[in-house]
Design a protein around this motif. Structure first.
Motif, mmCIF file in Angstrom:
data_model
loop_
_atom_site.group_PDB
_atom_site.id
_atom_site.type_symbol
_atom_site.label_atom_id
_atom_site.label_comp_id
_atom_site.label_asym_id
_atom_site.label_seq_id
_atom_site.Cartn_x
_atom_site.Cartn_y
_atom_site.Cartn_z
ATOM 1 N N GLY A 4 30.041 4.522 43.430
ATOM 2 C CA GLY A 4 29.921 3.186 43.981
ATOM 3 C C GLY A 4 31.138 2.766 44.792
ATOM 4 N N ILE A 5 31.992 3.716 45.145
ATOM 5 C CA ILE A 5 33.142 3.438 46.002
ATOM 6 C C ILE A 5 32.773 3.899 47.413
ATOM 7 C CG2 ILE A 5 35.587 3.824 46.440
ATOM 8 C CD1 ILE A 5 34.966 2.252 43.866
ATOM 9 N N ILE A 6 32.564 2.958 48.305
ATOM 10 C CA ILE A 6 32.121 3.274 49.657
ATOM 11 C C ILE A 6 33.262 3.924 50.429
ATOM 12 C CG2 ILE A 6 31.144 2.332 51.786
ATOM 13 C CD1 ILE A 6 29.377 2.155 49.220
ATOM 14 N N ASN A 85 26.218 1.595 54.124
ATOM 15 C CA ASN A 85 27.363 2.015 53.317
ATOM 16 C C ASN A 85 27.156 3.464 52.901
ATOM 17 O OD1 ASN A 85 28.560 -0.600 53.260
ATOM 18 N ND2 ASN A 85 27.182 -1.209 51.612
ATOM 19 N N GLU A 87 28.487 7.070 50.858
ATOM 20 C CA GLU A 87 29.338 7.712 49.849
ATOM 21 C C GLU A 87 28.793 9.106 49.575
ATOM 22 O OE1 GLU A 87 30.743 7.530 45.171
ATOM 23 O OE2 GLU A 87 29.378 5.979 45.923
ATOM 24 N N THR A 142 25.482 -2.209 40.985
ATOM 25 C CA THR A 142 25.635 -1.636 42.321
ATOM 26 C C THR A 142 24.824 -2.457 43.306
ATOM 27 O OG1 THR A 142 25.816 0.553 41.320
ATOM 28 C CG2 THR A 142 25.441 0.475 43.688
ATOM 29 N N ALA A 146 27.594 -0.323 46.517
ATOM 30 C CA ALA A 146 28.968 -0.648 46.131
ATOM 31 C C ALA A 146 29.034 -1.062 44.665
ATOM 32 C CB ALA A 146 29.521 -1.770 47.008
ATOM 33 N N SER A 147 29.950 -0.458 43.932
ATOM 34 C CA SER A 147 30.167 -0.795 42.531
ATOM 35 C C SER A 147 30.926 -2.122 42.444
ATOM 36 C CB SER A 147 30.986 0.305 41.845
ATOM 37 O OG SER A 147 31.380 -0.088 40.543
ATOM 38 N N THR A 171 37.040 -5.241 50.497
ATOM 39 C CA THR A 171 35.652 -4.814 50.301
ATOM 40 C C THR A 171 34.761 -5.345 51.413
ATOM 41 O OG1 THR A 171 35.974 -4.752 47.902
ATOM 42 C CG2 THR A 171 33.698 -4.844 48.698
ATOM 43 N N THR A 175 32.810 -2.458 53.912
ATOM 44 C CA THR A 175 31.408 -2.306 53.542
ATOM 45 C C THR A 175 30.573 -3.317 54.316
ATOM 46 O OG1 THR A 175 31.352 -3.940 51.742
ATOM 47 C CG2 THR A 175 32.149 -1.733 51.189
#
Length: 205
Positions: A4-6, A85, A87, A142, A146-147, A171, A175
């Motif tokens: 969840g980290i873009i 987004n 990842e 999420t 994104a977390s 953020t 994102t």
């Protein structure tokens, strides 16, 4: 699996119906590091790379999007020009900076309120009743891949739930969350741990 980290923003260059929808997504990745068959989360949706090309920093990859995926995600998100987004899938030894994310969208939510809190943005998002048992204050959720940490939860008379998030400037900048406005639709995935805990509790009941 994802965290969840873009890591980047991508944009849909083209979308063509070929049985499934074939979308070509521009991205700043290195194509040599995107293996055919690898998974990339696109605004919270785990998709498989079927083609890739370009140069490092100016690359692209293609994915096939099934009708089922389209029906379960934000309406219109697979149209040409849409920003996503991105990842890449988690690798053994990578830092788990967010929480465990599967890339499977549980529901589509909607933004019901935005407001400025200092330099940050406060979002209030409505989630359907089916997700209400899985969303808790200080828990993880999420949103478009994104977390994020849930600040507060307010159950609604119709069974739906409103929850608040704090989006810091960083953020918002890296994102698509910084572009959300009242009425925006978002992909939601509940915390995997919450899913299993709710299942265990229901069996005990």
């Amino acid at each position: 699996m994802f965290t969840g980290i873009i890591t980047a923003l991508g944009s849909i260059e083209s979308a063509e119906q070929k049985g499934d929808l074939r979308a070509r997504i521009a991205c700043p990745f290195d194509p040599a590091k995107m293996a055919i068959g690898a998974s990339i989360a696109c605004s919270g949706v785990c998709l498989t790379v079927v083609e890739r090309g370009g140069q490092p920093g100016d690359a692209w990859f293609a994915v096939d999007i099934s009708g089922e995926t389209i029906s379960c995600t934000v309406p219109g998100m697979w149209e040409e020009g849409r920003t996503l987004n991105l990842e890449a899938a988690l690798r053994m030894g990578d830092e788990l900076g967010g929480h465990i994310v599967t890339g499977h969208v549980d529901a589509v939510g909607s933004v019901v309120e935005t407001s400025a809190i200092g330099d940050s943005t406060r979002l209030v998002i409505s989630a359907p009743a089916d997700l209400a048992p899985y969303i808790a204050a200080k828990g993880s959720i999420t949103v478009d891949g994104a977390s994020l940490t849930v600040n507060t939860v307010e159950d609604q008379p119709d069974g739906a739930v409103h929850f608040t998030l704090n989006i810091i400037p960083h953020t918002a900048q890296v994102t698509t969350l910084g572009t959300l406005v009242k009425g925006s639709a978002v992909n939601l995935e509940i915390d995997t741990m919450a899913r299993y805990l709710q299942r265990m509790q229901s069996l005990r009941g």
